[in-house]
Scaffold this motif. Structure first.
Motif, mmCIF file in Angstrom:
data_model
loop_
_atom_site.group_PDB
_atom_site.id
_atom_site.type_symbol
_atom_site.label_atom_id
_atom_site.label_comp_id
_atom_site.label_asym_id
_atom_site.label_seq_id
_atom_site.Cartn_x
_atom_site.Cartn_y
_atom_site.Cartn_z
ATOM 1 N N ARG A 298 0.828 -1.197 0.000
ATOM 2 C CA ARG A 298 0.000 0.000 0.000
ATOM 3 C C ARG A 298 0.868 1.255 0.000
ATOM 4 N N THR A 299 0.361 2.291 -0.626
ATOM 5 C CA THR A 299 1.090 3.551 -0.686
ATOM 6 C C THR A 299 0.787 4.378 0.558
ATOM 7 N N GLU B 255 4.983 -1.001 5.314
ATOM 8 C CA GLU B 255 4.514 -2.205 4.642
ATOM 9 C C GLU B 255 5.655 -3.170 4.284
ATOM 10 N N LYS C 127 -0.441 7.342 0.598
ATOM 11 C CA LYS C 127 -1.756 7.960 0.432
ATOM 12 C C LYS C 127 -2.877 7.009 0.861
ATOM 13 N N GLU C 128 -2.768 5.751 0.478
ATOM 14 C CA GLU C 128 -3.782 4.766 0.859
ATOM 15 C C GLU C 128 -3.822 4.558 2.370
ATOM 16 N N LEU C 129 -2.651 4.517 3.006
ATOM 17 C CA LEU C 129 -2.608 4.345 4.458
ATOM 18 C C LEU C 129 -3.173 5.560 5.192
ATOM 19 N N LEU D 80 -5.467 7.599 4.069
ATOM 20 C CA LEU D 80 -6.916 7.557 3.881
ATOM 21 C C LEU D 80 -7.550 6.486 4.772
ATOM 22 N N ALA D 81 -6.909 5.328 4.873
ATOM 23 C CA ALA D 81 -7.418 4.272 5.750
ATOM 24 C C ALA D 81 -7.388 4.729 7.214
#
Length: 178
Positions: A2-3, A145, A5-7, A9-10
């Motif tokens: 995961r990037t 990650e 940005k994804e983390l 947002l999560a």
């Protein structure tokens, strides 16, 4: 992988979900106590303190469950996604490049290139290790990650497309990663 940005947002969604669930639980406690609780600007009483304590306990529990569910770093979760982990390219150290295996002097790890394209690594073992056998991640992947990769390998390559930006060594990862 995961990037960042994804983390982030999560982490934001998990924090907001925990907050909403804690507010709903506090409202349920408010109604169960007869609606007499006051904890705020207008004053406070014992029922209000119970509602506040119920909110804090349930919010803490919901954050714990949310962190386990979405697997985000603690700082990302507690800041509602404002602080994310480092991207992999920030920890990557450039590797020296050699054109032929004979030019390798045997000090450290070097990137073997042929006609400007990387084809393997020298220095990990007593032979040339093809680039396909070395674990690699995209430059924007989150450093948090990478833990599973370092259980098996001494380094991870950081790439952007076909370009090798550098490598993250296990020792540097455990020393610098959050």
């Amino acid at each position: 992988m995961r990037t960042v940005k994804e983390l982030r947002l999560a982490g934001l969604f998990a924090y907001l979900a925990a907050l909403v669930l804690a507010l709903l639980f506090s409202l349920l406690v408010h109604f169960l106590l007869g609606g007499g609780g006051r904890l705020g600007w207008g004053g406070f009483n014992f029922y209000g303190l119970l509602e506040g304590l119920a909110f804090l306990l349930f919010f803490t529990f919901a954050l714990y469950v949310a962190q386990r569910a979405v697997r985000v770093p603690c700082t990302t979760l507690l800041t509602a996604g404002l602080l994310g982990p480092l991207p992999a390219y920030r920890l990557a150290k450039p590797l020296p490049q050699v054109e032929a295996p004979e030019a390798y002097e045997g000090r450290g790890v070097a990137l073997l290139v042929q006609e400007g394209r990387p084809i393997g690594l020298l220095g990990l073992s007593d032979h040339i290790r093809p680039l396909e056998e070395v674990p690699s991640v995209e430059a924007e992947a989150a450093v948090s990650e990478l833990y599973p990769l370092f259980l098996r390998e001494p380094l991870v390559l950081v790439v952007r497309g076909e370009e090798v930006l550098g490598a993250i060594f296990r020792e540097a990862f455990y020393r610098l990663a959050p």
